[in-house]
Every structure is written in C-alpha cells, then in structure tokens.
Design an enzyme around this catalytic site. Structure first.
Site, PDB file in Angstrom:
ATOM      1  N   CYS A   1       0.833  -1.212   0.000  1.00  0.00           N
ATOM      2  CA  CYS A   1       0.000   0.000   0.000  1.00  0.00           C
ATOM      3  C   CYS A   1       0.868   1.262   0.000  1.00  0.00           C
ATOM      4  O   CYS A   1       1.562   1.547   0.981  1.00  0.00           O
ATOM      5  CB  CYS A   1      -0.903  -0.047   1.238  1.00  0.00           C
ATOM      6  SG  CYS A   1      -1.756   1.475   1.625  1.00  0.00           S
TER       7      CYS A   1
ATOM      8  N   CYS B   1       0.038   3.751   2.750  1.00  0.00           N
ATOM      9  CA  CYS B   1       0.523   3.232   4.042  1.00  0.00           C
ATOM     10  C   CYS B   1       2.003   3.553   4.224  1.00  0.00           C
ATOM     11  O   CYS B   1       2.425   3.962   5.307  1.00  0.00           O
ATOM     12  CB  CYS B   1       0.323   1.724   4.124  1.00  0.00           C
ATOM     13  SG  CYS B   1      -1.390   1.181   4.044  1.00  0.00           S
TER      14      CYS B   1
END
Length: 106
Positions: free
Chosen positions: A31, A34
């Site tokens: 991600c 993230c």
C-alpha cells in the site's frame, strides 16, 4: 516506547487489555499511502510515548484482526479506549488530523 508497537492477531486482545489508550495503524506492505504514512506513525510513537500506545498491524498477514474490526481498506487507523473503538480514520491523513483525534483523549 519510541517506535510503533508491533501488533499481531496473537497479541491484539492482550494489547488492548493492558493499555488504556491504543492507536492502531492497519497497513499493508503493498500500500503506497501506508508507506507514505509510516514516518508520521513513527513520529507519533515517539511523541505520545507513555501516553498512548501507538501500534501497527499488517492487515494482510493478520486478517483475523482486520476482519474483526471491519478493516476493508488500508490505511485504517483505530483509536481504542479501554478496549473499545472510539475513533476511526481511513486513508492517508495529515499528522495534524491524527493529533487532533489523539489529543481529545488525553
């Protein structure tokens, strides 16, 4: 603790039980948002040491916890007070918006 606490399916419940305030970042290695958020989470772990336990859990490899708390997208950050969810932030958030949430509980 000056770095984020490593939360897993195995220690999640115990972590919530042993800490009055726990802020958990559900993330995944694949991600991009993230990874962009990671330095902020590291800073928060240092700044809130001794006040709020800042933790990270890889939602991909700890799917039991992710499913239990209804985490369907990452990053998702949940603040728990006395083991109960009190706040949820989804997506890449600014440090200021996270601090605003955390400070409400201090």
């Amino acid at each position: 603790m000056s770095s984020p606490f490593h939360v897993t399916d195995v220690n999640f419940e115990e972590t919530l039980k042993n800490n009055a305030l726990v802020f958990v970042d559900f993330w995944a290695t694949w991600c991009g948002p993230c990874r962009a958020l990671a330095p902020t989470i590291d800073e928060l772990a240092k700044e809130y040491a001794g006040k709020i336990l800042i933790g990270k859990i890889d939602a991909s490899s700890n799917s039991i916890s992710a499913e239990k708390f209804g985490v369907f997208s990452v990053p998702t950050m949940i603040l728990f007070k006395n083991g109960q969810e009190t706040e949820r932030l989804v997506g890449l958030c600014t440090k200021e918006s996270i601090v605003e949430v955390l400070n409400k509980y201090l």
